[in-house]
Design a protein around this motif. Structure first.
Motif, mmCIF file in Angstrom:
data_model
loop_
_atom_site.group_PDB
_atom_site.id
_atom_site.type_symbol
_atom_site.label_atom_id
_atom_site.label_comp_id
_atom_site.label_asym_id
_atom_site.label_seq_id
_atom_site.Cartn_x
_atom_site.Cartn_y
_atom_site.Cartn_z
ATOM 1 N N ASP A 100 0.851 -1.193 0.000
ATOM 2 C CA ASP A 100 0.000 0.000 0.000
ATOM 3 C C ASP A 100 0.886 1.242 0.000
ATOM 4 O O ASP A 100 1.725 1.423 0.896
ATOM 5 C CB ASP A 100 -0.918 -0.010 1.219
ATOM 6 N N SER A 132 -2.855 3.824 -3.244
ATOM 7 C CA SER A 132 -2.699 2.830 -4.308
ATOM 8 C C SER A 132 -2.238 1.513 -3.692
ATOM 9 O O SER A 132 -1.367 1.498 -2.818
ATOM 10 C CB SER A 132 -1.667 3.298 -5.342
ATOM 11 N N ARG A 133 -2.819 0.428 -4.167
ATOM 12 C CA ARG A 133 -2.384 -0.913 -3.752
ATOM 13 C C ARG A 133 -1.741 -1.573 -4.960
ATOM 14 O O ARG A 133 -2.391 -1.759 -5.996
ATOM 15 C CB ARG A 133 -3.557 -1.723 -3.216
ATOM 16 N N GLN A 169 -4.527 -1.009 -7.916
ATOM 17 C CA GLN A 169 -5.891 -0.694 -7.506
ATOM 18 C C GLN A 169 -5.903 0.618 -6.733
ATOM 19 O O GLN A 169 -4.952 0.941 -6.018
ATOM 20 C CB GLN A 169 -6.467 -1.804 -6.605
ATOM 21 N N TRP A 177 -7.738 2.598 -3.703
ATOM 22 C CA TRP A 177 -8.521 2.329 -2.508
ATOM 23 C C TRP A 177 -8.815 3.636 -1.778
ATOM 24 O O TRP A 177 -8.080 4.615 -1.895
ATOM 25 C CB TRP A 177 -7.770 1.389 -1.560
ATOM 26 N N GLU A 194 -11.986 0.391 1.236
ATOM 27 C CA GLU A 194 -12.675 -0.294 0.150
ATOM 28 C C GLU A 194 -12.015 0.041 -1.185
ATOM 29 O O GLU A 194 -11.497 1.134 -1.390
ATOM 30 C CB GLU A 194 -14.149 0.117 0.112
ATOM 31 N N LYS A 195 -12.058 -0.915 -2.082
ATOM 32 C CA LYS A 195 -11.505 -0.738 -3.416
ATOM 33 C C LYS A 195 -12.446 0.117 -4.254
ATOM 34 O O LYS A 195 -13.662 -0.052 -4.197
ATOM 35 C CB LYS A 195 -11.304 -2.098 -4.082
#
Length: 674
Positions: free
Chosen positions: A448, A463-464, A471, A473, A483-484
């Motif tokens: 993360d 950002s993940r 992704q 988040w 949550e995404k």
């Protein structure tokens, strides 16, 4: 200028450099030789030619031309204007305004300490010059009495904008040596810490103390002795006027973060007594070098003034100088160039003119000279106060010089294992610089990174990074409710719209990077760009613009803005010099952009106005400075310095002063977001 003070050209001296005809040699210094030249309109200039061994150093030449270009932007308030730079005959050169007059070093050596009024004038003039220099993103680095000329129009600072180039050459060719002059360089220069505008403030304190007493505040001795005293000993500032004593003591503090800025000095000097008082005082006492000053007396050790000198021959009153122009300076009708720093034996003053009828000094002449000096100081004060109080819309003066270090915590990436960026084990946390405490907000085996606080401070986007995908988040400010939102390009950041209802991000479409925006309610996606260029690092401003970098025009990354409410609309290019520019960050009010400039292995943090004007460096670079982030009040910048795998977070005032390490030793943090 007395022609007998110039050296004849030798067979190995050039007779033409660029478009300038060389007439005589003025002297030599650490950079090379300095010549008196004439431009095609027969106006005098000083041409500084780099030594041959330096001219063959590509690193030095690149820095030399970069710094000379920056120096050309400096407002000509109490400085000698840089006119041109280039290369000819295999030699690099810089052309500057010619300033006729003795140096402060020669004047004090010949005539003794300055009178109180003239001392105040030098203090104001040099402080005004430093404000102009620092406002353009430069640091003089070698301010000393021989680099201050006492012209008929007041004190003028010379030789700014080249010491950094010499410093770079030193790093490559003279390891372990310090570029500077013993007795005038700050402790952090001696201990090879980061050089900031605070080094010039320290030199200002030394210079004013010298002008008041004729002695360096750290005495005399070898470089080693002088360096040790600057680092460890208390300065001896002598009997300074009350209006200067406290300022000089503050300027000579060992800790650069505790010194006033040049702007602070200037406002204290001209604001403490009022412009009218300063103008009247200096108008009556400022001399008109290079003709001498019968009002200047040297003091003996007891403080008693010697008997008045015999009357000097009458000289015509100088013409009142032109008013100081606002930035950018208007072209001069007779551009000339400063006299370079040369030994006192090579710097002569004009001989006095024949005495006026009657053999004494004319009261009318004295009155006119005083009136002209009063107009001069009024111009200096007005121009200096303009620089010191320039509106915040100009990126070269953020008003941050006196800003206290922020207490607000910053979001950070916390590396829980080594290997970044090849491998990643990172959490998002909240770091408090005041007490060095860290609170993890989101943890786990995932990677993360790149946290971004929402405009209202209630949520955090991040950002993940996966093995091949990324992704976006969103979570609450306390780390709950993560949550995404959407898939994004791996390793890129997301940014909030001003109202906090949308995120902008990078993703690929048909193999090409494009900018997108997504609503947090309903997840409606809008494609913002549709060109085929490589681009990244979007950042949404509080005023609604998006800034990002792109290679659309070829070459290295350049910064652009666009209106995200007009997808596919026109871009505005902000950086135009072709030098790599990435990681743009809007200031909280949307008036400025901080960004990373330069190659990845030698980048620095720069700041410019929202329209791309006023770009200047706020960190020294030379390493790897990246990831700038504004403090909530817009007066400080956090950034990351060092190897990508082992970064250290720093913070610096938006004017480049007060740089400090923020994160504790032994912890690896990155991606600061204040």
């Amino acid at each position: 200028m007395d022609a007998t003070s110039l050296g004849e050209l030798r067979p190995d001296d050039p007779h033409q450099i660029g478009r300038y005809r060389i007439e005589a040699k003025i002297g030599e210094g650490g950079m090379g030789a300095v010549y008196l030249g004439r431009d095609p309109e027969e106006r005098p200039v000083a041409v500084k030619v780099v030594r041959a061994e330096l001219a063959g150093d590509k690193t030095f030449l690149a820095r030399f031309h970069d710094e000379a270009a920056n120096a050309q932007r400096v407002a000509s308030f109490c400085t000698a204007q840089v006119l041109e730079h280039g290369e000819d005959l295999g030699l690099a050169y810089m052309v500057t305004e010619y300033i006729d007059g003795p140096s402060l070093l020669k004047h004090v050596s010949d005539k003794g300490a300055l009178s109180p009024g003239m001392l105040h004038g030098v203090a104001v003039g040099v402080a005004a010059a430093l404000v102009a220099i620092h406002s353009s993103g430069l640091v003089h680095r070698d301010l000393k009495p021989s680099n201050v000329l006492l012209s008929i129009s007041g004190p003028r600072v010379i030789d700014f904008g080249i010491a950094r180039a010499l410093d770079m050459a030193s790093a490559h060719t003279r390891t372990g040596q310090v570029v500077g002059t013993p007795g005038w360089i700050a402790p952090e220069q001696i201990t090879t810490q980061q050089v900031t505008p605070a080094v010039d403030v320290f030199a200002w304190g030394c210079l004013v103390a010298f002008a008041a007493s004729g002695r360096n505040p750290f005495g005399q001795g070898s470089f080693q002795i002088m360096a040790a005293r600057a680092v460890h000993a208390d300065p001896e500032i002598g009997d300074l006027p009350p209006s200067l004593s406290g300022l000089v003591q503050a300027a000579l503090r060992k800790d650069p973060a505790q010194r006033p800025s040049a702007r602070d000095l200037l406002l204290a000097l001209v604001g403490g007594t009022g412009e009218a008082t300063v103008t009247n005082e200096l108008g009556e006492t400022w001399t008109s070098p290079p003709g001498g000053d019968p009002g200047v007396t040297s003091r003996d050790v007891s403080g008693a003034a010697p008997a008045p000198p015999p009357p000097e021959p009458t000289r015509p009153a100088p013409e009142p100088p032109r008013p100081v122009p606002e930035l950018p300076p208007e072209p001069r009708t007779r551009p000339a160039v400063e006299r370079h720093t040369v030994p006192p034996t090579e710097r002569e003053v004009l001989p006095p003119l024949p005495p006026a009828r009657g053999g004494g000094t004319s009261r009318r002449t004295t009155f006119l000279a005083s009136a002209a000096a009063g107009l001069l100081v009024a111009g200096i004060v007005a121009g200096a106060v303009y620089l010191a109080n320039r509106p915040s819309g100009d990126a070269r003066n953020t008003g941050a010089e006196s800003a206290a270090f922020p207490t607000a915590p910053m979001l950070v990436r916390i590396d829980t294992a080594g290997g970044w960026p090849t491998s990643c084990s990172a959490d998002i946390g909240l770091f408090k610089p005041a007490d060095k405490s860290v609170k993890t907000l989101v943890s786990g085996p995932s990677c993360d990174i790149l946290p971004e606080r929402s405009p209202d401070g209630k949520r955090i986007a991040f950002s993940r990074r996966g093995d091949t995908t990324g992704q976006a988040w969103v979570m609450n400010a306390d780390g709950s409710g993560a949550e995404k939102v959407t898939g994004i390009l791996r390793g890129t950041r997301v940014t909030w719209s001003p109202d906090g209802t949308r995120l902008a991000y990078m993703d690929e479409k048909q193999g090409v990077r494009q900018l997108f925006a997504i609503t947090l309610q309903g997840h409606a996606v809008t494609q913002l760009t549709n060109d085929d260029s490589v681009k990244d690092d979007p950042m949404w401003s509080s005023t609604g613009k998006l800034v990002f970098w792109s290679k659309r025009d070829g070459g290295d990354e350049q910064l652009y803005t666009m209106d995200p409410d007009r997808p596919g609309g026109t871009w505005t290019r902000l950086t135009k010099d072709g030098v790599r520019a990435v990681d743009p960050e809007w200031s909280p009010d949307g008036s400025k952009i901080a960004f990373v400039r330069g190659p990845a292995t030698g980048s620095a943090i720069w700041v410019m106005n929202a329209d791309g004007s006023g770009a200047h460096a706020v960190t020294s670079g030379g390493g790897r400075d990246m990831d700038p982030a504004w403090s909530p009040d817009g007066r400080w910048l956090a950034y990351v310095r060092g190897p990508v795998a082992d970064p250290v977070i720093h913070a610096v005032r938006a004017n480049g002063a007060g740089d400090r390490v923020v994160t504790p030793a032994g912890r690896v943090f990155g991606h600061p977001n204040w």
